[in-house]
Design a protein around this motif. Structure first.
Motif, PDB file in Angstrom:
ATOM      1  N   GLY A 117       0.812  -1.213   0.000  1.00  0.00           N
ATOM      2  CA  GLY A 117       0.000   0.000   0.000  1.00  0.00           C
ATOM      3  C   GLY A 117       0.849   1.268   0.000  1.00  0.00           C
ATOM      4  N   GLU A 118       0.240   2.371  -0.388  1.00  0.00           N
ATOM      5  CA  GLU A 118       0.931   3.654  -0.547  1.00  0.00           C
ATOM      6  C   GLU A 118       1.651   4.071   0.737  1.00  0.00           C
ATOM      7  OE1 GLU A 118       1.052   4.295  -4.335  1.00  0.00           O
ATOM      8  OE2 GLU A 118       1.898   5.677  -2.878  1.00  0.00           O
ATOM      9  N   GLY A 119       1.108   3.676   1.884  1.00  0.00           N
ATOM     10  CA  GLY A 119       1.715   4.066   3.170  1.00  0.00           C
ATOM     11  C   GLY A 119       3.124   3.527   3.339  1.00  0.00           C
ATOM     12  N   PHE A 120       3.480   2.503   2.521  1.00  0.00           N
ATOM     13  CA  PHE A 120       4.809   1.887   2.641  1.00  0.00           C
ATOM     14  C   PHE A 120       5.788   2.441   1.614  1.00  0.00           C
ATOM     15  CE2 PHE A 120       4.421  -1.493   5.809  1.00  0.00           C
ATOM     16  CZ  PHE A 120       3.059  -1.468   6.038  1.00  0.00           C
ATOM     17  N   SER A 121       5.409   3.540   0.935  1.00  0.00           N
ATOM     18  CA  SER A 121       6.335   4.054  -0.092  1.00  0.00           C
ATOM     19  C   SER A 121       7.671   4.515   0.521  1.00  0.00           C
ATOM     20  CB  SER A 121       5.678   5.157  -0.911  1.00  0.00           C
ATOM     21  OG  SER A 121       5.331   6.225  -0.090  1.00  0.00           O
ATOM     22  N   PRO A 122       7.733   5.005   1.790  1.00  0.00           N
ATOM     23  CA  PRO A 122       9.057   5.331   2.348  1.00  0.00           C
ATOM     24  C   PRO A 122       9.976   4.108   2.396  1.00  0.00           C
ATOM     25  CG  PRO A 122       7.336   6.327   3.692  1.00  0.00           C
ATOM     26  CD  PRO A 122       6.639   5.432   2.720  1.00  0.00           C
ATOM     27  N   LEU A 123       9.389   2.910   2.674  1.00  0.00           N
ATOM     28  CA  LEU A 123      10.230   1.696   2.681  1.00  0.00           C
ATOM     29  C   LEU A 123      10.699   1.408   1.255  1.00  0.00           C
ATOM     30  CD1 LEU A 123       8.106   1.276   5.175  1.00  0.00           C
ATOM     31  CD2 LEU A 123       9.061  -1.022   5.172  1.00  0.00           C
ATOM     32  N   GLY A 124       9.789   1.586   0.292  1.00  0.00           N
ATOM     33  CA  GLY A 124      10.158   1.333  -1.107  1.00  0.00           C
ATOM     34  C   GLY A 124      11.304   2.218  -1.539  1.00  0.00           C
ATOM     35  N   THR A 125      11.269   3.490  -1.112  1.00  0.00           N
ATOM     36  CA  THR A 125      12.338   4.428  -1.488  1.00  0.00           C
ATOM     37  C   THR A 125      13.674   4.014  -0.873  1.00  0.00           C
ATOM     38  OG1 THR A 125      10.684   6.186  -1.552  1.00  0.00           O
ATOM     39  CG2 THR A 125      12.994   6.864  -1.424  1.00  0.00           C
ATOM     40  N   VAL A 126      13.648   3.691   0.429  1.00  0.00           N
ATOM     41  CA  VAL A 126      14.895   3.319   1.117  1.00  0.00           C
ATOM     42  C   VAL A 126      15.484   2.037   0.527  1.00  0.00           C
ATOM     43  CG1 VAL A 126      15.786   2.389   3.313  1.00  0.00           C
ATOM     44  CG2 VAL A 126      14.520   4.542   3.272  1.00  0.00           C
ATOM     45  N   TYR A 127      14.640   1.013   0.307  1.00  0.00           N
ATOM     46  CA  TYR A 127      15.199  -0.256  -0.199  1.00  0.00           C
ATOM     47  C   TYR A 127      15.575  -0.155  -1.669  1.00  0.00           C
ATOM     48  CZ  TYR A 127      14.085  -2.253   4.305  1.00  0.00           C
ATOM     49  OH  TYR A 127      14.045  -2.500   5.653  1.00  0.00           O
ATOM     50  N   GLN A 128      14.912   0.739  -2.426  1.00  0.00           N
ATOM     51  CA  GLN A 128      15.344   0.978  -3.818  1.00  0.00           C
ATOM     52  C   GLN A 128      16.745   1.590  -3.804  1.00  0.00           C
ATOM     53  OE1 GLN A 128      13.393   0.507  -7.014  1.00  0.00           O
ATOM     54  NE2 GLN A 128      15.559   0.584  -7.583  1.00  0.00           N
ATOM     55  N   ASP A 129      16.934   2.608  -2.951  1.00  0.00           N
ATOM     56  CA  ASP A 129      18.260   3.252  -2.856  1.00  0.00           C
ATOM     57  C   ASP A 129      19.304   2.263  -2.335  1.00  0.00           C
ATOM     58  OD1 ASP A 129      17.059   5.560  -3.696  1.00  0.00           O
ATOM     59  OD2 ASP A 129      17.007   6.542  -1.719  1.00  0.00           O
ATOM     60  N   TYR A 130      18.901   1.444  -1.355  1.00  0.00           N
ATOM     61  CA  TYR A 130      19.833   0.478  -0.773  1.00  0.00           C
ATOM     62  C   TYR A 130      20.286  -0.522  -1.840  1.00  0.00           C
ATOM     63  CZ  TYR A 130      21.891  -2.868   2.500  1.00  0.00           C
ATOM     64  OH  TYR A 130      22.775  -3.691   3.170  1.00  0.00           O
ATOM     65  N   CYS A 131      19.327  -1.046  -2.605  1.00  0.00           N
ATOM     66  CA  CYS A 131      19.683  -2.027  -3.652  1.00  0.00           C
ATOM     67  C   CYS A 131      20.531  -1.376  -4.745  1.00  0.00           C
ATOM     68  CB  CYS A 131      18.428  -2.627  -4.257  1.00  0.00           C
ATOM     69  SG  CYS A 131      17.561  -3.744  -3.154  1.00  0.00           S
ATOM     70  N   ASN A 132      20.252  -0.125  -5.084  1.00  0.00           N
ATOM     71  CA  ASN A 132      21.099   0.571  -6.078  1.00  0.00           C
ATOM     72  C   ASN A 132      22.548   0.621  -5.569  1.00  0.00           C
ATOM     73  OD1 ASN A 132      18.910   1.069  -7.756  1.00  0.00           O
ATOM     74  ND2 ASN A 132      18.534   3.128  -6.934  1.00  0.00           N
ATOM     75  N   ALA A 133      22.696   0.932  -4.278  1.00  0.00           N
ATOM     76  CA  ALA A 133      24.043   1.018  -3.688  1.00  0.00           C
ATOM     77  C   ALA A 133      24.709  -0.364  -3.666  1.00  0.00           C
ATOM     78  CB  ALA A 133      23.946   1.586  -2.262  1.00  0.00           C
ATOM     79  N   MET A 134      23.913  -1.407  -3.393  1.00  0.00           N
ATOM     80  CA  MET A 134      24.466  -2.769  -3.364  1.00  0.00           C
ATOM     81  C   MET A 134      24.931  -3.208  -4.755  1.00  0.00           C
ATOM     82  SD  MET A 134      24.556  -3.936  -0.327  1.00  0.00           S
ATOM     83  CE  MET A 134      24.926  -2.272   0.168  1.00  0.00           C
ATOM     84  N   SER A 135      24.140  -2.821  -5.773  1.00  0.00           N
ATOM     85  CA  SER A 135      24.494  -3.191  -7.152  1.00  0.00           C
ATOM     86  C   SER A 135      25.806  -2.518  -7.547  1.00  0.00           C
ATOM     87  CB  SER A 135      23.357  -2.767  -8.101  1.00  0.00           C
ATOM     88  OG  SER A 135      23.675  -3.105  -9.426  1.00  0.00           O
ATOM     89  N   THR A 136      25.949  -1.239  -7.199  1.00  0.00           N
ATOM     90  CA  THR A 136      27.189  -0.507  -7.516  1.00  0.00           C
ATOM     91  C   THR A 136      28.380  -1.140  -6.799  1.00  0.00           C
ATOM     92  OG1 THR A 136      25.915   1.534  -7.752  1.00  0.00           O
ATOM     93  CG2 THR A 136      28.293   1.767  -7.377  1.00  0.00           C
ATOM     94  N   LEU A 137      28.201  -1.455  -5.517  1.00  0.00           N
ATOM     95  CA  LEU A 137      29.277  -2.076  -4.740  1.00  0.00           C
ATOM     96  C   LEU A 137      29.635  -3.445  -5.321  1.00  0.00           C
ATOM     97  CD1 LEU A 137      31.203  -2.164  -2.334  1.00  0.00           C
ATOM     98  CD2 LEU A 137      29.265  -2.845  -0.886  1.00  0.00           C
ATOM     99  N   SER A 138      28.603  -4.203  -5.720  1.00  0.00           N
ATOM    100  CA  SER A 138      28.846  -5.541  -6.296  1.00  0.00           C
ATOM    101  C   SER A 138      29.710  -5.459  -7.549  1.00  0.00           C
ATOM    102  CB  SER A 138      27.517  -6.206  -6.675  1.00  0.00           C
ATOM    103  OG  SER A 138      26.686  -6.355  -5.569  1.00  0.00           O
ATOM    104  N   LEU A 139      29.426  -4.456  -8.408  1.00  0.00           N
ATOM    105  CA  LEU A 139      30.175  -4.332  -9.669  1.00  0.00           C
ATOM    106  C   LEU A 139      31.633  -3.976  -9.372  1.00  0.00           C
ATOM    107  CD1 LEU A 139      27.558  -2.566 -11.973  1.00  0.00           C
ATOM    108  CD2 LEU A 139      28.071  -5.016 -11.751  1.00  0.00           C
ATOM    109  N   GLY A 140      31.860  -3.166  -8.329  1.00  0.00           N
ATOM    110  CA  GLY A 140      33.240  -2.866  -7.926  1.00  0.00           C
ATOM    111  C   GLY A 140      33.951  -4.126  -7.467  1.00  0.00           C
TER     112      GLY A 140
END
Ligand SMILES: C=C1C[C@]23C[C@H]1CC[C@H]2[C@]1(C)CCC[C@@](C)(C(=O)O)[C@H]1[C@@H]3C(=O)O
Ligand SMILES: O=C(O)CCC(=O)C(=O)O
Ligand SMILES: [Fe+2]
Length: 381
Positions: A175-198
């Motif tokens: 639900g829309e009320g969980f969009s803050p979690l979606g934002t944080v975990y989207q950013d977290y996974c983006n950071a993990m993907s970048t770190l993984s490629l390094g």
């Protein structure tokens, strides 16, 4: 349970392929106070946790110089990574470039999600044969040796066309009320993907196949993010949070909280990995073991629980895009080092772990045998 893959010529060695079990619902808020542990959660004596496990002195690889483009620091980091991977497949990274505020938000939102009433969490309930969603101790999936944990797993894609996949997952599922979690975990996974490629650059350098080889292979990764929540257990000497296994995936970047509980099997002994909030724990998985033609080993590990406090870990499982063929570079195959594993794609191995075989320390060998038997039965039929 309907399987799309023809039935295995021989029954797998574990209980994953039985039809999904109708069984008790694991409500952590209840079981965490229970001293009479249901038998499904009690592990056999030879797999029970041991008292006072010795900590492993894991190499701390400082990525600061490498990430700022220093070639000497890159060479040193790749040497440390290579030594750790030859030895046990685990290492810690610090000065990794991931924002500490993002990591603490990711932990804070884990508390928020897992402390929801069970009926709320079940809005994200994992479906039979699916790897995404909310699962608690996998009741319904396995009949014994149940893990003492709840998990929430979701897809991540580094492809441009899927740049909001995590964000959308939380909004659409919870639900829309969980969009803050979606934002944080989207950013977290983006950071993990970048770190993984390094880290893939460092692995390519350490194997002598060049820093671009594996980095390009995983550029458009389709990975799995998993939130692990381990409730306290009144009899932590009888249960396991996560059973002994090698990750079937390519690379795992794990952030554990301050509680401790991750153990790796090194030199015939379980050793604990001490918590370090500034570090990520990195380990090779089965798929990278195949990509390195067995040069680097996927490492056996598990998680133990305690009777005092919940434990949390964030696990990012790097996986290649679905059409990538898992096959080692030619530099790693010669008469002295023949091919160990057949070519495969990640979705086939993933489906094997979700529908036919509970990942353990022999997954890749069981999968290879199964693949070869499939090919034989196709030729015969
Ligand atoms: C591809 C995966 C299957 C598991 C989650 C990811 C990587 C690790 C695997 C797992 C954690 C290995 C131990 C057994 C397992 C069933 C678990 O305890 O969660 C595995 C995961 C899974 O199949 O859901
Ligand atoms: O929680 C941990 O420390 C380990 C979890 C793990 O090994 C996994 O999820 O594959
Ligand atoms: Fe694991």
């Amino acid at each position: 349970m309907i399987t799309k893959i023809p039935p295995m010529p021989q029954a797998p060695k574990n209980d994953a392929c039985k039809s999904e079990h109708k069984s008790l619902v694991f409500d952590a808020s209840v079981l965490r106070h229970e001293s009479d542990i249901p038998t499904q959660f009690i592990w056999p004596d030879h797999e029970k946790p041991l008292a006072n496990t010795r900590a492993l002195d894991v190499p701390l690889v400082d990525l600061g110089g490498f990430l700022s483009g220093d070639p000497l620091a890159a060479a040193e980091a790749s040497r440390f990574v290579g030594e750790a991977c030859e030895k046990h497949g685990f290492f810690l990274v610090v000065n990794h470039g991931v924002d500490s505020g993002l990591v603490s938000d990711a932990h804070r939102f884990m508390d928020l999600f897992f402390e929801l009433p069970l009926c709320e969490k079940q809005k994200a309930q994992r479906k039979v044969g699916e790897h995404c969603g909310y699962a608690s101790s996998f009741t319904g999936r396995f009949s014994s040796k149940l893990p003492w944990k709840e998990t929430l797993s979701f897809r991540y894609s580094a492809e441009e066309s899927s740049c909001n996949i995590v964000d959308e997952y939380f909004r659409n599922t919870m639900g829309e009320g969980f969009s803050p979690l979606g934002t944080v975990y989207q950013d977290y996974c983006n950071a993990m993907s970048t770190l993984s490629l390094g880290i893939m650059e460092l692995l390519g350098m350490s194997l002598g196949v060049g820093r671009a080889h594996y980095k390009e292979f995983f550029e458009e990764n389709n990975s799995i993010m998993r939130l692990n929540y381990y409730p306290p257990c009144q009899k932590p000497d009888l249960t396991l949070g996560t059973g002994p296994h090698c990750d079937p995936t390519s690379l795992t970047i794990l952030h554990q909280d301050t509680v401790g509980g991750l153990e790796v099997f090194v030199d015939n002994e379980w050793r604990s990995i001490s918590p370090n909030l500034n570090a990520f724990v990195v380990n090779i998985g089965d798929t990278f073991m195949a990509l390195s033609n067995g040069r680097y080993k996927s490492c056996l590990h598990r998680a133990v629980v305690n009777n005092k406090t919940p434990r949390k870990s964030l696990a990012f499982f790097l996986c290649p895009k679905k059409d990538k063929v898992v096959s080692p570079p030619s530099e790693l195959v010669d008469t002295g080092n023949p091919r160990i594993y057949p070519d495969f794609t990640w979705p086939t191995l993933l489906e094997f772990t979700q529908k036919h075989y509970r990942a353990d320390m022999n997954t890749l060998q069981a999968f290879s045998n199964w693949l070869l038997q499939q090919k034989t039965s196709e030729v015969v039929s």
